[in-house]
Motif scaffolding. Sequence first.
Motif, mmCIF file in Angstrom:
data_model
loop_
_atom_site.group_PDB
_atom_site.id
_atom_site.type_symbol
_atom_site.label_atom_id
_atom_site.label_comp_id
_atom_site.label_asym_id
_atom_site.label_seq_id
_atom_site.Cartn_x
_atom_site.Cartn_y
_atom_site.Cartn_z
ATOM 1 N N ASP A 1 102.426 133.811 50.846
ATOM 2 C CA ASP A 1 101.760 132.470 50.263
ATOM 3 C C ASP A 1 101.814 132.138 51.923
ATOM 4 O OD1 ASP A 1 100.987 130.943 48.457
ATOM 5 O OD2 ASP A 1 102.859 131.811 47.072
ATOM 6 N N GLU B 1 107.709 129.033 51.832
ATOM 7 C CA GLU B 1 106.349 129.847 52.124
ATOM 8 C C GLU B 1 105.523 129.106 52.460
ATOM 9 O OE1 GLU B 1 105.854 131.667 48.077
ATOM 10 O OE2 GLU B 1 106.584 130.109 46.875
ATOM 11 N N MET C 1 112.155 128.968 47.902
ATOM 12 C CA MET C 1 111.322 129.959 48.343
ATOM 13 C C MET C 1 110.614 129.309 49.621
ATOM 14 S SD MET C 1 109.451 132.139 45.660
ATOM 15 C CE MET C 1 109.013 133.821 46.851
#
Length: 201
Positions: A117, A91, A89
């Motif tokens: 995020d 983020e 991810m």
Amino acid sequence: LLQALPDETIALVRIPWNDPAAAMKALDAGADGVICPMVNNATEVHSFVEACQYPPNGVRSFGPIRRQFLNKRGDYFAQARENLLTAVMIETSQALEDIDAIAATEGLDLLFVGPFDLSVSLQRPERANFKDPVLLDALQKVLEAAKKHGKYTAIFTVQEADAKFAAELGFNMVSFSSDIGLYAQTIKSVVHQLQDIISAK
Ligand code: 3PY
Ligand code: MG
């Protein structure tokens, strides 16, 4: 949850953190792919990807206890890499800064944007606002790096319009809402319908 799924279902498990034990456990339990959140740089991504693969490509320990009993696609060990999807991810602002090296990581298949995020990390006034030019610029950076290094892309959304927008931007996979989110939405809609019936009397 993996036990409840039919054999032919492709299951992706999002582990809680970049922890090799969590990645190996998910795969041994029958996951076809693992999503690792909150990575910050190519070194962290490399260590995640290694945890998902047997030597010589990685450091995964052998013990696919449940996985090998699933007769999904033949000899599990021989086809372990071929049938694996590794995803990280994107983020954090640090991950964005190292996006080219992350996307270049050998053994990594997919870059999955976590817009909530990412907005927090970029200190944006709103979370996951797909009209925010700073967030949009970040999404473009991820898409470009992925394209350059031949990786798939995914993103999480909670609004139908954002899902459509993300698909049009070129994300290969658009994940939508959450179990609790969908459940709450259904309950709300049923309650509204019932209220309408009552007030029409
Ligand atoms: C985020 O948007 O931060 C997510 O982790 C969504 O899954
Ligand atoms: Mg997140």
